[in-house]
Design an enzyme around this catalytic site. Sequence first.
Site, PDB file in Angstrom:
ATOM      1  N   LYS A  13      79.754  13.042  87.803  1.00 50.09           N
ATOM      2  CA  LYS A  13      81.293  13.433  87.763  1.00 50.09           C
ATOM      3  C   LYS A  13      81.460  14.138  88.946  1.00 50.09           C
ATOM      4  O   LYS A  13      82.586  13.990  89.601  1.00 50.09           O
ATOM      5  CB  LYS A  13      81.836  14.144  86.483  1.00 50.09           C
ATOM      6  N   ARG A  88      84.406  21.532  78.351  1.00 44.48           N
ATOM      7  CA  ARG A  88      83.210  21.364  78.115  1.00 44.48           C
ATOM      8  C   ARG A  88      83.302  21.566  76.109  1.00 44.48           C
ATOM      9  O   ARG A  88      82.313  21.262  75.162  1.00 44.48           O
ATOM     10  CB  ARG A  88      81.797  22.079  78.181  1.00 44.48           C
ATOM     11  N   ARG A 127      65.071  11.466  89.392  1.00 41.21           N
ATOM     12  CA  ARG A 127      65.526  12.362  90.671  1.00 41.21           C
ATOM     13  C   ARG A 127      64.657  13.196  91.535  1.00 41.21           C
ATOM     14  O   ARG A 127      63.260  13.309  90.582  1.00 41.21           O
ATOM     15  CB  ARG A 127      66.880  12.963  90.349  1.00 41.21           C
ATOM     16  N   ARG A 161      61.923  18.332  88.876  1.00 45.88           N
ATOM     17  CA  ARG A 161      62.934  19.359  88.866  1.00 45.88           C
ATOM     18  C   ARG A 161      62.822  19.589  87.094  1.00 45.88           C
ATOM     19  O   ARG A 161      62.268  18.055  86.289  1.00 45.88           O
ATOM     20  CB  ARG A 161      64.245  19.800  88.713  1.00 45.88           C
ATOM     21  N   ARG A 172      70.042  17.165  76.947  1.00 49.48           N
ATOM     22  CA  ARG A 172      71.239  17.619  77.207  1.00 49.48           C
ATOM     23  C   ARG A 172      71.869  16.751  76.996  1.00 49.48           C
ATOM     24  O   ARG A 172      73.331  17.097  76.428  1.00 49.48           O
ATOM     25  CB  ARG A 172      70.932  17.830  78.846  1.00 49.48           C
TER      26      ARG A 172
END
Length: 217
Positions: A13, A88, A127, A161, A172
């Site tokens: 996004k 949201r 990542r 992370r 999430r």
Amino acid sequence: MRIVLVGPPGAGKGTQAAYLAKNLTIPHISTGDLFRANISQGTPLGVEAKSYMDAGNLVPDSVTIGMAEDRMEQADAAEGFLLDGFPRNLAQAEALDAYLQGKGLKLDAVLDLEVPEDEVVKRIAGRRICRKDSSHVFHVTYNQPETEGVCDSCGGELYQREDDREDTVRKRLEVYHAETEPIIDFYRAQGLVATISALGKVAEVTERAMSALGGDA
């Protein structure tokens, strides 16, 4: 144009918002930027948000809505904006509708970036971030460093992370499905939703989005 960009974590996004806002010559308004700006400037809403965050609590919708409305009042947003991360949930979507109606305005489109859940997990869990400079980001599949675990740019250690671990990513996604996905149906009922595949190269996704909006990338 007044646009809302929605999609799960890892859909790209932020990247798409930056390209689209530039192509459309409208400001990119992201929730993250709103919070950082209000907190760093010590605005009343920023102070209030920080008090909740420091206590480990969720920031109430009223604070987020207030920040978004203040930003939309700024001169550069007079001809339109692209909202990224707001609304949201349904309460925020309803508040945005009420705000715009009060101004005699309306949304032009809601772009829904669609990505299969397994691809989201692969994108985020793969990542690796540089400890020396967090702007240096690599990926175990899509952007591998020359030496495993070492940043190509500065030689710093690459790490994963906590937020990027697979179990966290799936949590999430659960939150996204429960809280944010319902706004897609809310806007679909208004005939505003264009669903865009977020798979492929960044430029390809931008082209699909611009085409859905009736323009050229």
